[in-house]
Design a protein around this motif. Structure first.
Motif, mmCIF file in Angstrom:
data_model
loop_
_atom_site.group_PDB
_atom_site.id
_atom_site.type_symbol
_atom_site.label_atom_id
_atom_site.label_comp_id
_atom_site.label_asym_id
_atom_site.label_seq_id
_atom_site.Cartn_x
_atom_site.Cartn_y
_atom_site.Cartn_z
ATOM 1 N N LEU A 14 -4.555 6.032 1.300
ATOM 2 C CA LEU A 14 -3.255 6.178 0.651
ATOM 3 C C LEU A 14 -2.446 7.329 1.234
ATOM 4 O O LEU A 14 -1.233 7.226 1.377
ATOM 5 N N GLN A 15 -3.114 8.418 1.579
ATOM 6 C CA GLN A 15 -2.380 9.556 2.144
ATOM 7 C C GLN A 15 -1.705 9.161 3.452
ATOM 8 O O GLN A 15 -0.543 9.498 3.685
ATOM 9 N N ASN A 16 -2.414 8.437 4.302
ATOM 10 C CA ASN A 16 -1.822 7.993 5.569
ATOM 11 C C ASN A 16 -0.665 7.030 5.325
ATOM 12 O O ASN A 16 0.355 7.092 6.010
ATOM 13 N N SER A 17 -0.826 6.147 4.358
ATOM 14 C CA SER A 17 0.247 5.200 4.041
ATOM 15 C C SER A 17 1.483 5.936 3.548
ATOM 16 O O SER A 17 2.607 5.587 3.898
ATOM 17 N N PHE A 18 1.264 6.946 2.714
ATOM 18 C CA PHE A 18 2.408 7.711 2.228
ATOM 19 C C PHE A 18 3.096 8.437 3.379
ATOM 20 O O PHE A 18 4.318 8.363 3.533
ATOM 21 N N SER A 19 2.309 9.117 4.193
ATOM 22 C CA SER A 19 2.875 9.892 5.301
ATOM 23 C C SER A 19 3.655 9.021 6.273
ATOM 24 O O SER A 19 4.721 9.399 6.746
ATOM 25 N N LYS A 78 0.834 -1.203 0.000
ATOM 26 C CA LYS A 78 0.000 0.000 0.000
ATOM 27 C C LYS A 78 0.871 1.257 0.000
ATOM 28 O O LYS A 78 0.579 2.239 -0.684
ATOM 29 N N ALA A 79 1.966 1.224 0.734
ATOM 30 C CA ALA A 79 2.884 2.369 0.779
ATOM 31 C C ALA A 79 3.487 2.631 -0.601
ATOM 32 O O ALA A 79 3.628 3.788 -1.015
ATOM 33 N N ALA A 80 3.809 1.574 -1.341
ATOM 34 C CA ALA A 80 4.370 1.735 -2.687
ATOM 35 C C ALA A 80 3.342 2.352 -3.631
ATOM 36 O O ALA A 80 3.668 3.224 -4.439
ATOM 37 N N LYS A 81 2.107 1.916 -3.525
ATOM 38 C CA LYS A 81 1.030 2.505 -4.333
ATOM 39 C C LYS A 81 0.881 3.990 -3.992
ATOM 40 O O LYS A 81 0.697 4.835 -4.872
ATOM 41 N N ALA A 82 0.979 4.296 -2.705
ATOM 42 C CA ALA A 82 0.853 5.679 -2.253
ATOM 43 C C ALA A 82 1.985 6.539 -2.805
ATOM 44 O O ALA A 82 1.781 7.715 -3.113
ATOM 45 N N VAL A 83 3.158 5.960 -2.939
ATOM 46 C CA VAL A 83 4.294 6.701 -3.495
ATOM 47 C C VAL A 83 4.019 7.055 -4.957
ATOM 48 O O VAL A 83 4.235 8.202 -5.380
ATOM 49 N N LEU A 84 3.517 6.096 -5.743
ATOM 50 C CA LEU A 84 3.175 6.398 -7.136
ATOM 51 C C LEU A 84 2.110 7.490 -7.190
ATOM 52 O O LEU A 84 2.224 8.447 -7.964
ATOM 53 N N ALA A 85 1.090 7.358 -6.371
ATOM 54 C CA ALA A 85 0.038 8.371 -6.335
ATOM 55 C C ALA A 85 0.623 9.735 -5.992
ATOM 56 O O ALA A 85 0.297 10.743 -6.630
#
Length: 154
Positions: free
Chosen positions: A129-134, A96-103
């Motif tokens: 996704l925002q939380n996963s990225f952060s 999920k974090a990797a998907k968030a990075v692409l987003a």
């Protein structure tokens, strides 16, 4: 119970949920039901609750990622192996974090306004996704992934 009241009750609908009932969209509310108890709500002619949409603010949630500029990025992302032909993440973005990075990279490149992650969450059927990225961008692997994705989308 008289017949008229029973008809009203049945017409309005009945919602049964265990443990705790906290429905804000009905006329009557039952809260603080004991553990293992059952809460029953009776809607007296109230409109039946509608399922919540992923995002209510824009008629077309995907509009920001369906522009000609976005299409060019999607093609580059597909060529690099980040997404497939349906714009779904490949196994290269397995977390999920990797998907968030692409987003996040696409949000930056396309200047997508807030709530910026919503189109990606709708497209990929994933929430948060925002939380996963952060929470994941501090990790070295995600910092490196962001660099790789940016480079491949130039």
């Amino acid at each position: 119970m008289d017949k008229e009241l029973l008809e009203k009750i049945l017409k309005g609908g009945i919602t049964v949920q265990g443990d705790l009932v906290m429905e804000k969209h009905v006329e009557n509310e039952i809260g603080n039901v004991e553990a293992g108890g059952i809460g029953i709500q009776i809607n007296h002619g109230a409109q039946q609750p509608q399922p919540k949409k992923a995002y209510d603010g824009d008629a077309d949630v995907l509009s920001h990622i369906n522009t000609p500029e976005a299409q060019q990025l999607w093609e580059k992302a597909q060529d690099a192996g980040w997404v497939d032909a349906e714009r779904q993440p490949t196994e290269r973005l397995s977390t999920k974090a990797a998907k968030a990075v692409l987003a996040n990279v696409m949000i930056e490149l396309l200047n997508i306004p807030r709530p910026a992650y919503v189109p990606f969450e709708a497209l990929w059927n994933v929430a948060g996704l925002q939380n996963s990225f952060s929470s994941g961008i501090d990790r070295g692997v995600n910092v490196e992934l962001k660099k790789q994705i940016k480079e491949s989308l130039r």
